[in-house]
Write a protein that holds these residues in place. Structure first.
Motif, PDB file in Angstrom:
ATOM      1  N   UNK B  25      49.728  -6.872-175.017  1.00 42.99           N
ATOM      2  CA  UNK B  25      50.986  -6.632-174.310  1.00 42.99           C
ATOM      3  C   UNK B  25      51.369  -7.872-173.506  1.00 42.99           C
ATOM      4  N   UNK B  26      50.416  -8.423-172.765  1.00 41.50           N
ATOM      5  CA  UNK B  26      50.733  -9.553-171.894  1.00 41.50           C
ATOM      6  C   UNK B  26      51.132 -10.792-172.693  1.00 41.50           C
ATOM      7  N   UNK B  27      50.483 -10.990-173.824  1.00 39.51           N
ATOM      8  CA  UNK B  27      50.819 -12.139-174.652  1.00 39.51           C
ATOM      9  C   UNK B  27      52.253 -11.995-175.180  1.00 39.51           C
ATOM     10  N   UNK B  28      52.576 -10.792-175.625  1.00 36.98           N
ATOM     11  CA  UNK B  28      53.929 -10.556-176.134  1.00 36.98           C
ATOM     12  C   UNK B  28      54.962 -10.739-175.026  1.00 36.98           C
ATOM     13  N   UNK B  29      54.652 -10.263-173.834  1.00 36.89           N
ATOM     14  CA  UNK B  29      55.592 -10.390-172.715  1.00 36.89           C
ATOM     15  C   UNK B  29      55.742 -11.860-172.316  1.00 36.89           C
ATOM     16  N   UNK B  30      54.616 -12.555-172.198  1.00 35.76           N
ATOM     17  CA  UNK B  30      54.655 -13.951-171.759  1.00 35.76           C
ATOM     18  C   UNK B  30      55.445 -14.829-172.720  1.00 35.76           C
ATOM     19  N   UNK B  31      55.464 -14.456-173.998  1.00 30.98           N
ATOM     20  CA  UNK B  31      56.145 -15.273-174.991  1.00 30.98           C
ATOM     21  C   UNK B  31      57.499 -14.717-175.428  1.00 30.98           C
ATOM     22  N   UNK B  32      57.953 -13.681-174.766  1.00 30.58           N
ATOM     23  CA  UNK B  32      59.232 -13.072-175.149  1.00 30.58           C
ATOM     24  C   UNK B  32      60.384 -14.033-174.865  1.00 30.58           C
TER      25      UNK B  32
END
Lengths: 200, 351
Positions: B25-32
């Motif tokens: 989740x955090x990786x997806x959010x950080x790279x959104x």
């Protein structure tokens, strides 16, 4: 200079409330002092406020911006006093924020808390640490879980024997469980929540 | 004490019941990043997209849209003038020099037409094959091996048939017996054509196809069939893709499961040596080099809403822009991305 004035004003207000409620650090002597807590006393609390995304960090130490908007958070918690100053409890919460796509980030933390309460007459300053799990969902199909540690501090004013109102400031330190693609990260957020406590 | 024990038990159950997440989740959010969203409606069900070398045509709802073919993309879409009272465009294909389309009309009848000047304001739709008909509809038009396949779905569910045309005017029967499920996909390896219904595979010359049976593929619920550079592919609706070099022995991928549900695969496409396969509500998967053992979700796809879209099929402009893939979705509009030979672009454009 202006900051100092504000700080001085806040100290004077704090002192004033201490004095009118029986004098600084007075407990049983004051005629309007409230009863202290004892083993077996319990509380229910409701917190609603701001969720402030801070930053992410991967396991190699690299930092990333939080990349989320300011969000909202809320929680309910139950506590039981082990002594007049120490209580344990459970907290179930939820929060949301948005990414630039825009997609929604949802989190549902469930933590156990240990709190030490500094009592200043009608003021209470709980210092606590919580630990538990944080169920997280991003967009529609990205779901994962994190180990969550929540150290925090609050300042409450006891309205009467049953009610307290105050403000919490809590750090969320999340360690996300590794995903299949090994892309787990650590998330750091801040919670600032006005709070209502019911003592029974 | 009893309450605490129950809560601890529930927490332990929660931990053990959760399967490992596919993405962080955090990786997806950080790279959104903000999604590039062009002018096309994002809730369309796109049943077909083809090009004639100068224009793309896209069938969705009761419209056929068109726009110029370009490397940059993003140009506005216009609408093709259709015959009166079209309720739904059920299928579309470009064959020879004409755009073929089947329509469901307001009165419940169906029509099969072609048009050699579809972008002109005074275009003319001419009847193809039998013209109008009732009691059945065309569910698929697909050009394969120099022929165009026409799949009829019978409303009674007992007489689904597949026809071919080699010239766009005369149609002939594939000799597939009347089926209870319509033909949904067709491919060819030279002069040998392959077609699938939900539960059967057929093969042979396009005028003499018969049922193909193989013990490894028996009992499957098929999603798509594809042939590319010497390899046959079959996808099923239970999370597995098969490949074969000779149609005798099939190699199965590992079963793909998301949120404890098997991925339902749909149709295939090929871009840059990689084979793509759509899914029902899980975006699409790719097989680098066409290897089923490497079947997986493209990196970064989880950032896009495409990752949970129903990708019905793909469109790749193999002539002008062979590195651009279009993903046709059900109720999610049209997505595109560029494959540079080694990786997809950072994000998928919502056309």
């Amino acid at each position: 200079m202006k900051k100092n004035k504000i700080l001085l004003f806040a100290c004077l207000v704090f002192l004033y409330f201490c004095l009118i409620s029986g004098g600084a650090f007075a407990k049983d002597e004051s005629i309007i002092a409230l009863p202290g807590h004892a083993l077996g006393d319990q509380t229910l609390a409701l917190n609603l406020g701001l969720f402030i995304p801070l930053f992410f960090q991967d396991y190699s130490g690299q930092y990333y911006p939080a990349n989320m908007t300011l969000g909202g958070t809320g929680s309910v918690q139950w506590n039981a006093y082990l002594s007049s100053d120490i209580r344990i409890g459970l907290e179930l919460g939820g929060c949301f924020a948005f990414t630039p796509r825009p997609d929604t980030v949802l989190m549902m933390p469930f933590v156990a808390k240990l709190t030490y309460v500094f009592n200043f007459s009608r003021f209470e300053m709980p210092v606590y640490i919580g630990a538990g799990i944080n169920l997280m969902k991003y967009s529609e199909n990205i779901i994962n879980m994190a180990i969550l540690v929540k150290p925090g501090i609050g300042l409450y004013w006891r309205f009467d024997a049953n009610l307290s109102v105050g403000l919490n400031c809590v750090w969320w330190w999340n360690t996300e469980l590794p995903a299949v693609d090994n892309s787990g990260m650590m998330g750091n957020f801040m919670e600032v929540t006005p709070s209502l406590f019911y003592h029974f | 004490m009893k309450k605490i024990s129950i809560i601890l038990f529930l927490v332990i159950i929660l931990f053990t019941a959760c399967e490992q997440a596919e993405h962080s989740v955090f990786w997806a959010v950080a790279n959104a990043v903000p999604e590039v969203d062009n002018s096309l409606n994002n809730f369309l069900t796109v049943v077909s997209m083809v090009d004639d070398g100068s224009n793309f045509y896209l069938a969705a709802g009761n419209q056929i849209y068109y726009r110029v073919v370009s490397a940059t993309g993003g140009e506005p879409w216009s609408t093709v003038i259709l015959p009166p009272s079209v309720e739904v465009v059920t299928a579309m294909e470009f064959f020879g020099t004409s755009l073929y389309a089947s329509f469901l009309f307001h009165n419940g009848s169906h029509g099969f037409y072609y048009n050699s000047t579809p972008t002109q304001p005074t275009n003319t739709w001419l009847a193809a094959g039998g013209g109008t008909f009732t009691g059945k509809q065309i569910v698929r038009l697909k050009v394969s091996g120099g022929s165009m396949a026409v799949s009829f779905c019978d409303y009674n569910g007992t007489n689904n048939q597949l026809y071919f045309t080699n010239d766009g005017t005369s149609f002939f029967d594939s000799t597939i017996p009347a089926e209870t499920h319509p033909i949904t996909d067709v491919t060819n390896a030279g002069a040998v054509f392959w077609a699938i219904t939900r539960y059967k595979i057929f093969s042979g010359a396009n005028n003499s196809m018969s049922e193909y049976s193989n013990a490894q593929l028996a009992g499957q619920s098929y999603g798509g069939i594809f042939y590319s550079t010497g390899t046959y592919y079959v996808s099923n609706q239970s999370g597995v893709v098969y490949s074969s070099l000779d149609t005798g022995t099939w190699t199965a991928s590992a079963q793909k499961v998301i949120n404890q549900k098997a991925v339902c695969f749909t149709e295939f496409a090929e871009i840059g040596g990689n084979v793509l396969v759509g899914t029902n509500k899980a975006g699409y998967y790719e097989m680098p080099g066409g290897a089923v053992a490497d079947l997986g979700i493209p990196p970064n796809l989880s950032f896009s809403k495409l990752s949970y879209a129903w990708v019905i099929r793909f469109c790749i402009d193999t002539v002008a822009n062979p590195d651009v893939a279009y993903m046709l979705t059900a109720q999610g509009g049209l997505y595109s991305n560029t494959y540079d030979g080694s990786a997809w672009g950072a994000d998928w454009t919502h056309e």
